[in-house]
Scaffold this active site. Structure first.
Site, PDB file in Angstrom:
ATOM      1  N   GLU A  77      52.007   3.353 -94.532  1.00  0.00           N
ATOM      2  CA  GLU A  77      53.072   2.373 -94.763  1.00  0.00           C
ATOM      3  C   GLU A  77      52.520   1.053 -94.263  1.00  0.00           C
ATOM      4  O   GLU A  77      52.346   0.862 -93.061  1.00  0.00           O
ATOM      5  CB  GLU A  77      54.330   2.811 -94.008  1.00  0.00           C
ATOM      6  CG  GLU A  77      55.573   2.172 -94.552  1.00  0.00           C
ATOM      7  CD  GLU A  77      55.927   0.886 -93.848  1.00  0.00           C
ATOM      8  OE1 GLU A  77      55.462  -0.187 -94.314  1.00  0.00           O
ATOM      9  OE2 GLU A  77      56.645   0.953 -92.849  1.00  0.00           O
ATOM     10  N   GLU A 128      50.374 -11.941 -95.825  1.00  0.00           N
ATOM     11  CA  GLU A 128      51.469 -11.564 -94.929  1.00  0.00           C
ATOM     12  C   GLU A 128      51.334 -12.399 -93.650  1.00  0.00           C
ATOM     13  O   GLU A 128      50.303 -12.344 -92.971  1.00  0.00           O
ATOM     14  CB  GLU A 128      51.352 -10.071 -94.609  1.00  0.00           C
ATOM     15  CG  GLU A 128      52.489  -9.541 -93.787  1.00  0.00           C
ATOM     16  CD  GLU A 128      52.399  -8.028 -93.554  1.00  0.00           C
ATOM     17  OE1 GLU A 128      51.306  -7.525 -93.255  1.00  0.00           O
ATOM     18  OE2 GLU A 128      53.443  -7.370 -93.647  1.00  0.00           O
ATOM     19  N   LYS A 186      50.454   7.990 -81.242  1.00  0.00           N
ATOM     20  CA  LYS A 186      49.936   6.847 -80.476  1.00  0.00           C
ATOM     21  C   LYS A 186      50.768   5.610 -80.774  1.00  0.00           C
ATOM     22  O   LYS A 186      50.792   5.125 -81.903  1.00  0.00           O
ATOM     23  CB  LYS A 186      48.476   6.546 -80.832  1.00  0.00           C
ATOM     24  CG  LYS A 186      47.894   5.528 -79.844  1.00  0.00           C
ATOM     25  CD  LYS A 186      46.709   4.774 -80.364  1.00  0.00           C
ATOM     26  CE  LYS A 186      47.056   3.513 -81.125  1.00  0.00           C
ATOM     27  NZ  LYS A 186      47.577   2.403 -80.306  1.00  0.00           N
ATOM     28  N   CYS A 211      57.668  -5.423 -91.941  1.00  0.00           N
ATOM     29  CA  CYS A 211      56.747  -5.196 -93.061  1.00  0.00           C
ATOM     30  C   CYS A 211      57.395  -5.546 -94.393  1.00  0.00           C
ATOM     31  O   CYS A 211      56.726  -6.012 -95.302  1.00  0.00           O
ATOM     32  CB  CYS A 211      56.241  -3.768 -93.054  1.00  0.00           C
ATOM     33  SG  CYS A 211      57.563  -2.572 -92.880  1.00  0.00           S
TER      34      CYS A 211
HETATM   35  P1  NDP Z   1      47.378  -2.753 -86.709  1.00  0.00           P
HETATM   36  O1  NDP Z   1      47.395  -2.210 -88.080  1.00  0.00           O
HETATM   37  O2  NDP Z   1      46.084  -3.100 -86.108  1.00  0.00           O
HETATM   38  O3  NDP Z   1      48.076  -1.728 -85.707  1.00  0.00           O
HETATM   39  C1  NDP Z   1      48.938  -0.664 -86.039  1.00  0.00           C
HETATM   40  C2  NDP Z   1      48.617   0.555 -85.168  1.00  0.00           C
HETATM   41  O4  NDP Z   1      47.319   1.076 -85.490  1.00  0.00           O
HETATM   42  C3  NDP Z   1      48.562   0.247 -83.672  1.00  0.00           C
HETATM   43  O5  NDP Z   1      49.013   1.373 -82.975  1.00  0.00           O
HETATM   44  C4  NDP Z   1      47.080   0.030 -83.473  1.00  0.00           C
HETATM   45  O6  NDP Z   1      46.687   0.154 -82.138  1.00  0.00           O
HETATM   46  C5  NDP Z   1      46.491   1.114 -84.336  1.00  0.00           C
HETATM   47  N1  NDP Z   1      45.111   0.898 -84.753  1.00  0.00           N
HETATM   48  C6  NDP Z   1      44.395  -0.249 -84.765  1.00  0.00           C
HETATM   49  N2  NDP Z   1      43.158  -0.014 -85.250  1.00  0.00           N
HETATM   50  C7  NDP Z   1      43.098   1.298 -85.555  1.00  0.00           C
HETATM   51  C8  NDP Z   1      42.090   2.143 -86.112  1.00  0.00           C
HETATM   52  N3  NDP Z   1      40.909   1.689 -86.479  1.00  0.00           N
HETATM   53  N4  NDP Z   1      42.377   3.440 -86.297  1.00  0.00           N
HETATM   54  C9  NDP Z   1      43.589   3.935 -85.970  1.00  0.00           C
HETATM   55  N5  NDP Z   1      44.571   3.194 -85.429  1.00  0.00           N
HETATM   56  C10 NDP Z   1      44.337   1.891 -85.246  1.00  0.00           C
HETATM   57  O7  NDP Z   1      48.323  -3.975 -86.643  1.00  0.00           O
HETATM   58  P2  NDP Z   1      48.289  -5.123 -85.529  1.00  0.00           P
HETATM   59  O8  NDP Z   1      49.169  -4.691 -84.455  1.00  0.00           O
HETATM   60  O9  NDP Z   1      46.932  -5.494 -85.108  1.00  0.00           O
HETATM   61  O10 NDP Z   1      48.871  -6.341 -86.333  1.00  0.00           O
HETATM   62  C11 NDP Z   1      48.006  -7.089 -87.178  1.00  0.00           C
HETATM   63  C12 NDP Z   1      48.714  -7.511 -88.421  1.00  0.00           C
HETATM   64  O11 NDP Z   1      49.128  -6.346 -89.114  1.00  0.00           O
HETATM   65  C13 NDP Z   1      49.998  -8.261 -88.195  1.00  0.00           C
HETATM   66  O12 NDP Z   1      49.771  -9.622 -88.082  1.00  0.00           O
HETATM   67  C14 NDP Z   1      50.750  -7.941 -89.425  1.00  0.00           C
HETATM   68  O13 NDP Z   1      50.386  -8.813 -90.444  1.00  0.00           O
HETATM   69  C15 NDP Z   1      50.322  -6.557 -89.775  1.00  0.00           C
HETATM   70  N6  NDP Z   1      51.268  -5.517 -89.354  1.00  0.00           N
HETATM   71  C16 NDP Z   1      51.999  -4.927 -90.292  1.00  0.00           C
HETATM   72  C17 NDP Z   1      52.914  -3.970 -89.944  1.00  0.00           C
HETATM   73  C18 NDP Z   1      53.736  -3.306 -90.961  1.00  0.00           C
HETATM   74  O14 NDP Z   1      54.663  -2.582 -90.624  1.00  0.00           O
HETATM   75  N7  NDP Z   1      53.460  -3.496 -92.218  1.00  0.00           N
HETATM   76  C19 NDP Z   1      53.147  -3.585 -88.568  1.00  0.00           C
HETATM   77  C20 NDP Z   1      52.279  -4.249 -87.638  1.00  0.00           C
HETATM   78  C21 NDP Z   1      51.389  -5.170 -88.044  1.00  0.00           C
HETATM   79  P3  NDP Z   1      46.769  -1.155 -81.209  1.00  0.00           P
HETATM   80  O15 NDP Z   1      48.190  -1.532 -81.105  1.00  0.00           O
HETATM   81  O16 NDP Z   1      46.242  -0.697 -79.950  1.00  0.00           O
HETATM   82  O17 NDP Z   1      45.917  -2.178 -81.875  1.00  0.00           O
END
Ligand code: NDP
Length: 786
Positions: free
Chosen positions: A264, A395, A190, A298
């Site tokens: 991760e 972060e 996904k 990240c």
């Molecule tokens: P999320 O952790 O919400 O999203 C990452 C992935 O998980 C997306 O595909 C998301 O779907 C999906 N997801 C969300 N909720 C669930 C759940 N309950 N169960 C399974 N999958 C889920 O990150 P965000 O995109 O909301 O970003 C929020 C914050 O996270 C950012 O501001 C940043 O600080 C951090 N972040 C960190 C990352 C890293 O690599 N360390 C990468 C991205 C974000 P969907 O996109 O539809 O929400």
């Protein structure tokens, strides 16, 4: 105008990349995308728009995945699994190779589409993201070919649910899909809601190369779609990259299900500049560390730590460099900083920066104009912050750098480790000694020396502490997609080499006194239980054999404190020294064979002598391994050597099996301590006397106080307390209540290893579970002579 003045005023003209090929591709999907399930495109029940962050315009309608779509995709992946596994590594390698080739052939289309969808500069998608994607498929085509010889006795874990974020949409896809395919797994992936387009184009190339239907399935959608994938009972492994918050939810949701899990997660990585660094190079490093991909990385070097003596000079240089950064159209090849992925992310960045300023931070932003249209944020530097302030701890995930100073290398390490995260760190010094002295002290899965944000398929990547667990890339990354193949019945049993034992002495001291009350063993001393209570120990016929202390939360806290105090000395000792102490333990146990054997027989009614023999053999076996758990040197595309060093986890809680009171303890404690961990052991609840007898062996064998702590009592209750404790780095649990332990572990996302009673993992599983790999990137020759 003089030539000098012309140079001063010269500027870049616009150099836009054409969006036409991507727009043509999008124009063929105006009806909205479906999901890619079982090798065909489905019609989605509903859609949501995907927008271009550079102008807010809608690019495409993306299918909103439902539970039914996830169920269909998991069914397709399950149906494809046996055939894909049976194909063998060499045949799978051909498909991985074909994917790499197709990515390269469509590189420009992928790069432009990624830039349109995500907002990152075309220079990055073109020169970094997409080439690295191809590299991942090539590299893992190699691992598929070598699987049988390099991972003997292992096979694919099964159907994998993979959930990826929006910051490196296609790159994260390749990090997940390439190793899974190489291992023989099938996949339901996904993508993130904001950035599904390149995953959908990738699905198209899976069709083009004739990948067997169901091997890769892509279901787009929101967080709920991801949650349905995590919850599906036929998924054997979840691989997630994203926020620590969602990582915790996934840890909870998978607790007790037996699903393999890698997380991760976020970070707040330090970028340390020592006074002897090449300051100009370090300034360029900062640009790469925090303004690459708008800081939405990240492992972004978001905390600048500068040695006090050079702080003013360094910050002045940095500010001058910031003035030259170009924020603007991501499709323009001269753009340094593109658009932020979505308004919600822009708001979050802005709110955090305001909170920082409200807390007293000094804000610096260059006079660069951001475009009016789209979601842009200027490069930002916050100084005058304190180590505890929000912007230093949280972060931000945007182009915002916070700067602190330090006086001594020790202070730099203390500041660097002063967050719950542990993803990466970057060190800048012209002294390799300084860097190699500092790198082992950092709690980080990756350390770059005089470099930053370097990635390669050959080098593992992943976190320490709350940045998650598991590795992606490198030889170590493939383990996450493999499980030990079941052994044929004739070969089951202890395969850890416990044959041969020359130390058993017939001399013993008898069965030991009856009806004693054994205390707990904490910090190298016997300690009364805090509760003041004890519990009876009964023999097989119900006879009262003695009493042991009833440990409680407070005893666990004391034991954790003692372990923590001992862990750095023990972990930092040489493997040779630890091995000597394990040999000594074996020797001292062997002198008391008769006494321990009698005690085992008294508690269990079984022959104790063979159990003592096996325990001694285990001590020998792990003493042998203490100085042999070698790391690796990865050969990356960049001019670096990458040292992959296995390091101890730190403080481990261990709940021993109920049966085999001595062997059950030694089988888990010996590898844990041999590899440098300090442990808190909860021995068999029913037969704890062998563990309490073992204190004397510990005391006479030079085991430093606090390395092994033993707390008797109600096993699951004590273990839950250990799993909840934020200063415990990992828990190993043999028992029926894995769900309780895994759920309790979410606080600091400690590593958990839960086994059913009777399970006997191979020794290499112990080696990997007792350690975590730190990848240290060291620059290595600009030009190689061969
Ligand atoms: P999320 O952790 O919400 O999203 C990452 C992935 O998980 C997306 O595909 C998301 O779907 C999906 N997801 C969300 N909720 C669930 C759940 N309950 N169960 C399974 N999958 C889920 O990150 P965000 O995109 O909301 O970003 C929020 C914050 O996270 C950012 O501001 C940043 O600080 C951090 N972040 C960190 C990352 C890293 O690599 N360390 C990468 C991205 C974000 P969907 O996109 O539809 O929400």
């Amino acid at each position: 105008m003089s030539v000098a003045e012309i140079f001063q005023t010269m500027d870049y003209g616009p150099a836009p990349e054409s969006a036409a090929p991507a727009q043509e591709w999008l124009a063929t999907h105006t009806e909205g995308f479906g999901h890619f399930i079982g090798g065909v495109w489905t019609v989605a029940a509903s859609h949501f728009p995907s927008t271009n962050p550079a102008n807010g315009k809608v690019l495409a309608q993306i299918g909103q995945g439902t539970d039914t779509d996830i169920a269909a995709a998991v069914a397709a992946a399950s149906a494809a699994l046996a055939g894909w596994k049976a194909l063998g590594g060499s045949q799978r390698a051909r498909f991985l190779y074909a994917l790499a080739r197709q990515v390269q052939k469509h590189a420009r289309l992928f790069a432009v589409l990624e830039t349109l969808d995500n907002g990152k500069p075309i220079r990055e998608t073109r020169d970094i993201d997409i080439p690295l994607v191809a590299r991942h498929f090539y590299h893992h085509a190699g691992w598929a070919t070598l699987l049988e010889t390099e991972y003997p006795g292992y096979e694919a874990v099964g159907v994998c649910g993979q959930i990826i974020p929006w910051n490196f949409p296609l790159l994260m896809l390749s990090w997940k899909i390439a190793p899974a395919l190489a291992a023989g797994c099938t996949i339901v992936l996904k993508p993130a809601e904001f950035t599904s387009l390149t995953a959908l184009l990738f699905a198209q190339i899976c069709q083009e190369i004739g990948l067997p239907p169901g091997v890769v399935n892509i279901v787009t959608g929101a967080g709920a779609t991801g949650a349905a994938l995590v919850a599906h009972p036929d998924v054997h492994k979840i691989a997630f990259t994203g926020s620590t918050e969602v990582g915790r939810q996934i840890r909870q949701a998978t607790a007790g299900t037996g699903k393999k899990l890698t997380l991760e997660l976020g970070g707040k990585s330090p970028f340390i500049v020592f006074e002897d660094a090449d300051l100009d190079a370090a300034v360029e490093g900062v640009v790469d560390a925090i303004w690459f991909n708008q800081g939405q990385v990240c492992c972004a070097g978001s905390r600048l730590l500068v040695q006090e003596s050079i702080e003013p000079r360094f910050l002045a240089k940095l500010k001058r460099r910031m003035e030259t950064l170009r924020v603007g159209d991501p499709l323009d090849k001269v753009t340094d900083i593109g658009a932020i992925v979505a308004p919600i992310q822009l708001t979050r960045i802005d709110e955090l920066v305001r909170a920082g300023v409200a807390e007293g931070a000094i804000l610096f932003q260059p006079v660069t104009a951001c475009p009016e249209e789209g979601y842009f944020y200027p490069p930002t530097l916050l100084t005058g912050v304190s180590p505890a302030s929000r912007v230093v701890q949280e972060e931000i995930f945007g182009p915002v750098l916070v700067a602190l100073s330090f006086r001594t290398p020790a202070e730099a390490v203390a500041l660097a480790n002063n967050t719950p995260y542990g993803l990466a760190a970057s060190l800048w010094s012209e002294s390799i000694n300084q860097c190699l002295e500092t790198a082992p002290k950092l709690k980080a899965g990756t350390v770059w020396i005089n470099g930053t944000n370097l990635f390669d398929a050959a080098a593992g990547f992943g976190g320490y502490r709350e940045s998650g667990f598991g590795r992606e890339g490198g030889k170590e990354g493939l383990w996450e997609y493999l499980v030990a193949s079941p052994l044929p019945p004739a070969q089951r049993g202890d395969n850890r080499g416990n044959e041969g034992n020359h130390y058993i002495s017939p001399v013993g001291r008898g069965a030991g006194g009856l009806d004693q009350t054994a205390k707990l063993y904490i910090g190298g001393k016997q300690a009364r239980p805090d509760s003041g209570y004890s519990r009876s120990v009964l023999g097989p016929g119900g006879a009262h054999l003695g009493e042991v202390g009833e440990g409680n939360r407070k005893d666990i806290r004391n034991a954790v404190e003692a372990s923590r105090a001992a862990s750095s000395g023990w972990g930092g000792a040489s493997g040779h020294n630890r091995g000597q102490i394990l040999y000594y333990l074996a020797e001292n146990l062997s002198y008391r064979t008769a006494e321990f054997a009698a005690r085992i027989a008294m508690q269990t009614g079984h022959d104790g002598a063979s159990e003592v023999d096996a325990a001694i053999a285990q001590l020998f076996f792990w003493a042998a391994w203490a100085d042999k758990n070698e790391g690796a040197i990865h050969r990356t595309v960049q001019k670096s050597v990458v040292l992959a060093m296995p390091e101890p986890l730190g403080v481990l809680g261990i709940a021993c099996p109920t049966e085999q009171p001595l062997l059950g303890l030694i089988q888990f404690v010996a590898p844990a301590i041999a590899l440098g961990n300090a442990v808190i052991v909860i021995p068999s609840e029913v037969h704890p006397l062998s563990a309490t007898d073992f204190y004397q062996v510990l005391e006479t064998s030079d085991v430093p106080g606090g390395v092994v702590n033993i707390v008797t009592g109600e096993r699951d209750t004590l273990m839950k307390t250990l799993a909840e404790h934020d200063d415990v780095d990992g828990v190993w649990y043999v028992g029926e209540n894995a769900s309780l332990i895994e759920r309790a572990s979410v606080g600091n996302l400690k590593r958990t290893w839960c086994l059913k009673p009777g399970a006997l993992p191979r020794h290499d599983v112990f080696l990997r579970t007792a350690t975590q790999v730190k990848n240290i990137w060291i620059p290595y020759a600009d030009e190689l002579p061969w």
